[in-house]
Scaffold this active site. Structure first.
Site: not given
Ligand code: IVH
Length: 701
Positions: A127, A129, A131, A238, A326, A420, A423, A443, A449
């Site tokens: 799934e 990750k 941010d 999640y 990542k 600048c 100008c 500027c 300008c």
């Molecule tokens: S599972 C035991 N699922 O990534 C950790 N984490 O480095 C269980 N994160 O602290 C986390 N998307 O802030 C999980 N689909 C996802 C995630 C996710 C983002 C973040 C979360 C976590 C960090 C892990």
């Protein structure tokens, strides 16, 4: 400057001790900047590199691991602003992988640990990750009772009051949820919401956020929950913490139950049965990254069976059953051939690196951002240097630093121009109220300008301003260079001048009779314009669409606006006081508008323009609608339009949209699932109608 640290293999124990100490301090500093100030000073990739180096040294010298080692900490401790919450089940982190091999090794490790036969399939979920920032939501008897940030993994901040006001987080769960469960997931902000928040921040002269993650963190950690409420934060569930009975025995099953209970879950989660399937899904997610509308920085893999998760357990701070694969920020080195200074609409000088073209992750890059003057100095980047260029996802490539051993000893530090380049006016860094210098050098030439003038013309004709079809950035630049258009009003005299010109437009390269006629027609269509667009089109610094609307509402006509802004130059007078009293107008904006009208060039430009266009007041339509002037609340599920659409529609018709029902509410539009607002409406005797009746009433059914 990019340091070239000693390779881990070559370190002596004494050097390792010093290096581990340095890394612990440096990482702790970045953690503080990231978690407590929401203002990181290095990229995620640079941060990951520091942590990886720390881990590599520790792996080689296990006896030298410090008690305050970053590998023993997750994030940083809770800050002092909020109360603390001890997590009943720690909120740990995932270990990172960066390559296909890392993903394969992960599955291999799982197999070995569980001693699985070769043919035994291992199901693993994949799934995105997200941010954002992780959060733990505690539901007791299916009601949200507490929300806490991760903090150091053991103790987080109590942000309950703030999470309670978020629309993206359900306050209660469906009846089949257990009587206690801590739902864990990520709070994030979409790209769209991030852009409009920053626009608003910029207009009101407030802090602009570096990225959606910081915006989400800054919004969640507001001491005043009403500020958080106005920020559109979203949530994906999640994981979980403490619970009284799980609804399934697999990761997939639990997430399905979460969704059934009303929690938002990510649609891109997939159950995979082999490393190949995992990697295929990784690539699929990566290919959709730019279109998702929110930031992700990798793909998370989790062993599906919970009994296996249990057996696999944890190593230090991360579970053996999970991996964060990542996305790599693509990097390359190339030669910095020059530094161009671009001049923006408001005079900002922006340094752009001109690079010897280089392929970074499959895309040829020849320009990259150098951010600003201070960044160039901090990284000591010089023309002729071999530089490291990074391209991450869809963001503009950036120059990270230079390679010291490739530097020509005769090179000289770069001096940022103080005039600048277009100008030759002085370019200055303004003093902020805090006493600090603005990072941007500007500027001072204003409309003298030509760079600023072209940029302003582009803005003037752009979509949210005069919206003149066929007059895009490229054509504006050409017409400006050929002196066909110098000022906004020149657009409206173009046709008349063309009739007597020796160089007719239709004879230009790329143009013909039909395209010229089309352009003139598009221009004619914009000879009448609403006041808010007119004000926005002027391109006054800090005046975005929202501010322009506020000004348009307050002054009603172009002449009144012009007159009052000139009068407001007297800071003792009524006009200045009235301007500052407008909702949404702060002192920075007020000053910018007054300064704009204090310039004779600008006043002339506005006056000339008003000879050619007629400006209509903003609320022309509103008086005729039956909902004009009424306060309306929408609740429950809407089927024919989104909530945002509903709000925009009501406002367009002159209604005021509110989030809660009170004595002052005139109308509640309730869809299926309406709850407390419906009750409030009954209590206050507010008229309630459904969505279809709403469309009938506004005459749009
Ligand atoms: S599972 C035991 N699922 O990534 C950790 N984490 O480095 C269980 N994160 O602290 C986390 N998307 O802030 C999980 N689909 C996802 C995630 C996710 C983002 C973040 C979360 C976590 C960090 C892990």
């Amino acid at each position: 400057m990019v340091k070239q640290p000693v390779a881990v293999d070559a370190l002596t124990p004494l050097e390792a001790i010093a290096e581990l100490e340095r890394l612990a301090a440096e990482i702790a500093e970045h953690d503080r900047a990231y978690h407590e100030q929401d203002a990181p000073t290095i990229s995620d990739a640079e941060y990951d590199a520091l942590r990886l180096r720390n881990e590599a040294i520790e792996a080689r010298f296990p006896d030298l691991v410090r008690s305050d080692s970053p590998s023993r900490r997750v994030g940083s401790g809770p800050s002092e602003k909020f109360g603390k919450v001890r997590h009943a089940v720690p909120m740990l982190s995932l270990s990172n992988g960066f390559s296909d091999e890392d993903a394969a090794d992960f599955v291999g490790r799982v197999r070995r640990f569980l001693n699985l036969g070769e043919d035994e399939p291992v199901e693993v979920t994949a799934e995105p990750k997200i941010d954002g920032l992780s959060i733990s939501l505690r539901y007791e008897n299916r009601r949200l009772v507490q929300a806490a940030t991760r903090g150091d993994g053991f103790e987080g901040e109590n942000v309950t009051a703030n999470v309670m006001v978020l629309r993206g987080v359900p306050k209660s769960l469906a009846a089949d949820a257990p009587d206690l469960i801590e739902v864990r997931g990520e709070i994030y902000m979409s790209h769209k919401d991030f852009a409009s928040l920053n626009e608003k921040q910029n207009q009101t002269g407030e802090k602009v956020f570096a990225n959606p993650r910081n915006a989400a963190a800054g919004s969640l950690r507001q001491l005043d929950p009403s500020i958080t409420a106005a920020r559109p934060l979203k949530f994906f569930a999640y994981a979980w913490g403490e619970e009284h009975g799980l609804p399934a025995d697999t990761q997939m099953g639990i997430i399905a139950a979460f969704a059934a209970w009303g929690l938002p879950t990510n649609p891109l989660m997939k159950l995979c049965r082999s490393v190949e399937e995992l990697l295929a899904h990784y690539r699929l997610i990566e290919s959709q990254r730019a279109e998702l509308g929110y930031d992700i920085d990798g793909v998370v893999y989790k062993v599906n069976r919970l009994d296996w998760q249990q057996r696999l357990g944890f190593v230090s701070r991360s579970p053996r059953w999970g991996l964060a694969h990542k996305f790599s920020a693509e990097k390359a080195t190339t030669v910095l051939e020059g530094i161009d200074i671009q001049v923006g609409r408001t005079g900002a000088l922006t340094p752009v690196a001109r690079l010897k073209p280089v392929t970074v992750g499959g895309v040829v890059v020849s320009n990259a951002t150098l951010h600003n003057e201070d960044e160039i100095a901090r990284k000591d980047i010089r023309i002729g240097d071999t530089v490291i260029v990074q391209r991450a996802g869809d963001v503009i490539p950036q120059v990270l630093g230079h390679v010291p051993e490739k530097r020509d000893p005769a090179s000289v530090p770069y001096t940022f121009p103080t005039e600048c380049p277009v100008c030759k006016s002085h370019a200055v860094r303004e003093q902020r109220e805090s006493g600090k210098l603005d990072v941007v050098r500007r500027c001072t030439g204003g409309l003298i300008c030509s760079a600023q003038r072209v940029e302003r013309l582009k803005h003037f004709a752009s979509r949210n301003a005069f919206d003149i079809e066929g007059l895009g950035d490229k054509i504006i630049a050409e017409f400006y260079a050929d002196e066909l258009i110098q000022w906004p009003h020149d657009i409206f005299t173009l046709e008349a001048r063309d009739k007597t010109s020796l160089k007719r437009l239709k004879n230009r390269e790329g143009w013909g009779e039909a395209s010229v006629a089309k352009l003139f027609d598009a221009i004619d269509q914009r000879r009448t314009i609403a006041l808010d667009r007119f004000i926005f089109a002027l391109g006054i610094r800090h005046v975005g669409e929202t501010t322009a609307r506020a000004l348009a509402r307050a002054y009603g006509s172009a002449n009144m606006f012009r007159e009052q802004m000139i009068a407001a130059a007297d800071e003792q007078g009524d006009a200045w006081r009235e301007l500052n009293a407008i909702d949404g107008i702060g002192e920075i904006v007020a000053e910018a508008v007054v300064q704009f009208f204090a310039e004779p060039h600008n006043r002339d430009a506005v006056d000339e323009l008003l000879k050619h266009v007629s400006v209509t007041a903003l609320e022309a339509r509103s008086t005729t609608s039956p909902v004009a002037g009424k306060t309306v609340v929408f609740t429950g599920a809407l089927e024919r339009m989104t909530r945002e659409e509903a709000k925009a529609m009501a406002e367009r018709l002159g209604a005021k949209v509110s989030g809660s029902v009170s004595k002052k509410t005139d109308l509640l539009v309730a869809g299926p699932g309406a709850g407390s607002k419906l009750k409030d409406a009954e209590k206050y005797g507010v008229e309630v109608i459904d969505e279809n009746a709403w469309f009938e009433r506004v005459g749009a059914s």
